[in-house]
Design an enzyme around this catalytic site. Sequence first.
Site, PDB file in Angstrom:
ATOM      1  N   GLU A  21     -10.321 -66.834  -9.397  1.00  0.00           N
ATOM      2  CA  GLU A  21     -10.009 -67.191 -10.776  1.00  0.00           C
ATOM      3  C   GLU A  21     -10.324 -68.672 -11.015  1.00  0.00           C
ATOM      4  O   GLU A  21      -9.999 -69.525 -10.191  1.00  0.00           O
ATOM      5  CB  GLU A  21      -8.535 -66.910 -11.072  1.00  0.00           C
ATOM      6  N   PRO A  24     -11.219 -73.294 -17.490  1.00  0.00           N
ATOM      7  CA  PRO A  24     -12.176 -74.208 -18.124  1.00  0.00           C
ATOM      8  C   PRO A  24     -11.767 -75.665 -17.907  1.00  0.00           C
ATOM      9  O   PRO A  24     -10.656 -76.052 -18.286  1.00  0.00           O
ATOM     10  CB  PRO A  24     -12.081 -73.856 -19.617  1.00  0.00           C
ATOM     11  N   PRO A  25     -12.641 -76.488 -17.291  1.00  0.00           N
ATOM     12  CA  PRO A  25     -12.331 -77.906 -17.068  1.00  0.00           C
ATOM     13  C   PRO A  25     -12.314 -78.672 -18.393  1.00  0.00           C
ATOM     14  O   PRO A  25     -12.802 -78.180 -19.408  1.00  0.00           O
ATOM     15  CB  PRO A  25     -13.487 -78.396 -16.192  1.00  0.00           C
ATOM     16  N   LYS A  26     -11.782 -79.890 -18.310  1.00  0.00           N
ATOM     17  CA  LYS A  26     -11.577 -80.655 -19.552  1.00  0.00           C
ATOM     18  C   LYS A  26     -12.794 -81.476 -19.975  1.00  0.00           C
ATOM     19  O   LYS A  26     -12.926 -81.823 -21.137  1.00  0.00           O
ATOM     20  CB  LYS A  26     -10.360 -81.588 -19.397  1.00  0.00           C
ATOM     21  N   GLY A 112       0.121 -64.718 -23.199  1.00  0.00           N
ATOM     22  CA  GLY A 112      -0.162 -66.146 -23.138  1.00  0.00           C
ATOM     23  C   GLY A 112       1.078 -66.997 -23.217  1.00  0.00           C
ATOM     24  O   GLY A 112       2.122 -66.562 -23.707  1.00  0.00           O
ATOM     25  N   TYR A 153       4.621 -58.941 -13.227  1.00  0.00           N
ATOM     26  CA  TYR A 153       5.508 -60.044 -12.844  1.00  0.00           C
ATOM     27  C   TYR A 153       6.453 -59.622 -11.722  1.00  0.00           C
ATOM     28  O   TYR A 153       7.603 -59.261 -11.997  1.00  0.00           O
ATOM     29  CB  TYR A 153       6.299 -60.521 -14.065  1.00  0.00           C
ATOM     30  N   LYS A 173       2.020 -51.333 -21.798  1.00  0.00           N
ATOM     31  CA  LYS A 173       0.653 -51.872 -21.772  1.00  0.00           C
ATOM     32  C   LYS A 173      -0.320 -50.870 -21.140  1.00  0.00           C
ATOM     33  O   LYS A 173      -1.438 -50.680 -21.621  1.00  0.00           O
ATOM     34  CB  LYS A 173       0.624 -53.206 -21.009  1.00  0.00           C
ATOM     35  N   GLN A 184       1.246 -62.186 -11.209  1.00  0.00           N
ATOM     36  CA  GLN A 184       1.439 -63.622 -11.076  1.00  0.00           C
ATOM     37  C   GLN A 184       1.465 -63.970  -9.599  1.00  0.00           C
ATOM     38  O   GLN A 184       1.619 -63.101  -8.743  1.00  0.00           O
ATOM     39  CB  GLN A 184       2.778 -64.032 -11.714  1.00  0.00           C
TER      40      GLN A 184
END
Lengths: 624, 624
Positions: A21, A24-26, A112, A153, A173, A184
């Site tokens: 996984e 996205p970098p900054k 999220g 979870y 779901k 997680q």
Amino acid sequence: MHIREMLADAERTGAPSFSFEYFPPKTAQGVQNLYDRMERMHSFGPKFIDITWGAGGRIAELTCEMVVQAQTYLGLETCMHLTCTDMGVEKVDDALTRAYKAGCTNILALRGDPPREQEKWEAADGGFRYARDLVEHIRKSYGTHFDIGVAGYPEGCDDNKDEELLLDHLKEKVDMGATFIVTQMFYDADNFVRWVQKVRARGINVPIIPGIMPIATYASFLRRANHMNCKIPEEWMERLEPVKNDDVAVRDIGKTLVAELCRKILAAGIHHLHFYTMNLAQATRMVLEELDWMPSPDRPLKQALPWKQSLGLGRRSEDVRPIFWRNRNKSYVARTQDWDEFPNGRWGDSRSPAFGELDAYGIGLTGTNEQNRKKWGEPTCIRDIADLFVRYLKKEIEYLPWSEAPVADEADVIKNDLIALNKRGLITVNSQPAVNGVKSTHPVHGWGPSNGYVYQKAYLELLVSPDLFPEIRRRIENHPDLTYHAVTKSGTLETNARSEAPNAVTWGVFPGKEIVQPTIVERISFLAWKDEAFQLGSDWARCYESNTPSRLLLDDIMSKWYLVNIVNNDFHENGTLFEVLSGLEDPNLNKVHEVKEAANGVSNGVTNGVHANGDATNGVEAST
Amino acid sequence: MHIREMLADAERTGAPSFSFEYFPPKTAQGVQNLYDRMERMHSFGPKFIDITWGAGGRIAELTCEMVVQAQTYLGLETCMHLTCTDMGVEKVDDALTRAYKAGCTNILALRGDPPREQEKWEAADGGFRYARDLVEHIRKSYGTHFDIGVAGYPEGCDDNKDEELLLDHLKEKVDMGATFIVTQMFYDADNFVRWVQKVRARGINVPIIPGIMPIATYASFLRRANHMNCKIPEEWMERLEPVKNDDVAVRDIGKTLVAELCRKILAAGIHHLHFYTMNLAQATRMVLEELDWMPSPDRPLKQALPWKQSLGLGRRSEDVRPIFWRNRNKSYVARTQDWDEFPNGRWGDSRSPAFGELDAYGIGLTGTNEQNRKKWGEPTCIRDIADLFVRYLKKEIEYLPWSEAPVADEADVIKNDLIALNKRGLITVNSQPAVNGVKSTHPVHGWGPSNGYVYQKAYLELLVSPDLFPEIRRRIENHPDLTYHAVTKSGTLETNARSEAPNAVTWGVFPGKEIVQPTIVERISFLAWKDEAFQLGSDWARCYESNTPSRLLLDDIMSKWYLVNIVNNDFHENGTLFEVLSGLEDPNLNKVHEVKEAANGVSNGVTNGVHANGDATNGVEAST
């Protein structure tokens, strides 16, 4: 390919199966570095990768962009995360459309985290409230196109500790259409096994993928575990705490602990592990090594074809490419992006949809002028350029204007011959050694299904000066096994090939199949490549100011030299290609290019940081 | 291919170049025998053949039929003769249409001899008077499709001795569009050379092909020469007359004289010889041997593909075929005659146009029941059938119900293994040995252009009894390199092949080309072949009267046994296919099939001369 198919494969074969996984970098540089890292980590053999959803604005954009990049250019099967956070239906649909167009077939649907400034999560106007709504929407819009994963979870959720309620949600779901569960992070194997049993007891039968967080440093280990409310077994603390200031020791003990966790999970009948890499390679690699899951000569990474396939929409069946873009994979994928149909089995007529216009794709030299000058120095004679190619062949530098990746291991058998050629001023842009039927599982040359045999014709592509070309052509034409194409930047093609039809230079023989012939040399595509090859040289020239020796030298080469490809059609040996060029040396090898006007100081007067394509477009003309 | 292209080739390469002329025989058996002879003479390597025009009625029909046969089934490039004699425009057009449809691209346009009862030649009503009219008509109707030849008379014509006038006519014919000249027979080389100079002096520049008549017997030599008003050099008479009653001596001296004639012609700058074979092989072969023009291990007959290509209309680009019809070339061509498009390069989807209905093509067993019983005897147990196959493999018999030609030389390397299999009651219907990259010029395995390498996967197709099949299947499925398909007459397919896609079992690697893969194993076409294979067995059964042991035996095999094909995907060796079948023997090998009712005398009570498909169509049911 759907993730559940990969999981079924893993269950059937029992072979190592894992995924990575990334988030996205900054910064832009961070993104570029991550792409490079993803490409290197590709060689670890992940079955797929996840790109997390960057909630809000630019970062959300970036997730989509990274999915496209991974699918199309890196050939990595990608699962895109998608969250309800801050997303209306329109934004969700836009993201799904982009994933679809990238050939992506897997989505992880999440609620999220709430945006930082809000304390409690709230749905966007007209948006989705729960992950199950997102699952339902994706199923409704795309049918079975996407495999849809949801979060599980084992140790409760950030804002919800009620295990039964969380299991209710999970069931909802899955009932809505989710086909796999990713958990997680956790470190408590026993609790995970207990939780899996509860999940199964609820009648949830889709595969469960455990999320594994390798340990990079003590600080990040604690921070992550606390952030996720993840229970740390006592033994872990007892072993890590005493060495907490010694990063090397932490990683070493950490890998043992995490590998032990993995083994317990696998022993409980789970067949696939998902690693939270945190965009780092080392900690994950150490765990894989500890598990003996890294590819090795005994268990090489399987490659379907000798080049990296693109997983872009409609591209999965592509199985033939010209050899010329061998070291410029991204450029090839980019310039053929608009093709309707990719060659399948045989290279068809490449003329009609062909390679489009070179300019349209922005596939010139990357990097700033300054970076490129730093990488490749300031050559003032042919020998300087030759030395650069020699260093590339010796793996002392990683890139050349014509090669976006380090030299491949397969070149080892002809490395000394290639170095000798370059030292004499015959600049080798591309090459492959002959391979006469080695097993398809061969660690260096192998590709394709097991129990097959692969072959290659020796190939050489060079830049040669007009002083040498006539003699080279004469020698090639006297040899019955050699075919060649040669062309200058503006010149017409010279060749001894009798037809425009492709020459297969890589092929494989496999059980129960037609002969697969994935790499070819062909006239029309060579002419398209020629434009790109000379353009790259001119781009490199433009990294130097007008009227500097480097600029003049490179412009001179690009305007006068020949780009020559030679195939030895007898695939039994490598020698002929080098014998036919033996004893030839460029007469101007050491001649320093003179600057016409007063040269005082100019050769060092380069400007910094100007982009490769940004300056002095008249330079080519001016220097002749 | 146009004859003038072949002549240009001959001039360029200097390689032996010659052609054969045949005429339509008077009886059906004569026609069949001639086809067999044409096929054998194919191996001498003629560039093309001529079929003369059988003026009037049935024989004219036969010319067209022979052109179709030669082009379509024998793969011989054919030039059809066409005369004005007795022909109206309609008949000419009909003949041209049939030639066109057969893929024929060469016509020899002649005026023709007057019919015997008339003294002087006269045009048919509305027909053509002169050959030049015919040339003009063909050019008008077909443009450049046909290469058109005309006759030349170095020693004058039957009803015209005026050389200048004949040259006028020749000039007219060429001006009208003729592109090559074939001369009448002659034995006077000096006169021919003189005549050629006169032809050239007239501004006639098309190639001249000399007609050569080899000497078979003294009588036929004199008769032919006199009939054609052909001058016989004195030396020839002096050498032949003394031995005129000794045919062997005549042929021996004759071949020396004719070869000497040929050498003089070649020395004068002619590159191609046309032989009037008179439908006989020996005299022509002797001349070719004397000239050292016959194919040999040093100069093998070049074959473009491993199987004989059909030159039928639209078929020239065909370059992939299923292996199953390897020994039934004509049947394959016949049953695919209506295909629009032939597989080119790769075998496409064979399902849609496919193989049509078996019955539609009349491709059953040839020969009368009596002939077939004579050829194949009256088997009463499996061992008898096995012995027949062993004799075929030893080249003691030339045909089997499943093989229309003698066993190929390439089988030599596996002959003993095949014999051993048959002796144990595993009946081998088809096979090919493994070939691991021998030169494309190899005298036995070679095909395709020079400087290439050819490959084959070992292949075996057998009839096996239901007693043996389960064990055979078990053994094959345990071997990673083997793929198989098996089916009974009415049964469903059993296979370990993962897809319906073709398995290439013959391929070649050539300079500057894609990999050519002309022979495949494929599911759909195997099912089509299965019907044909069992039908051939049932046809054979019907050569014997109902309730005879042979009939019962063969019907029993056809109704119960499996047709099995096996490919060894590892093309490096032949052993595996035979090892996997080792130790297996049919338990009923020597069991004589019992006749149910009173068997007295029935086993010999066969009727004579009934055609294979003509009797007792209920036989299959009756015997079970």
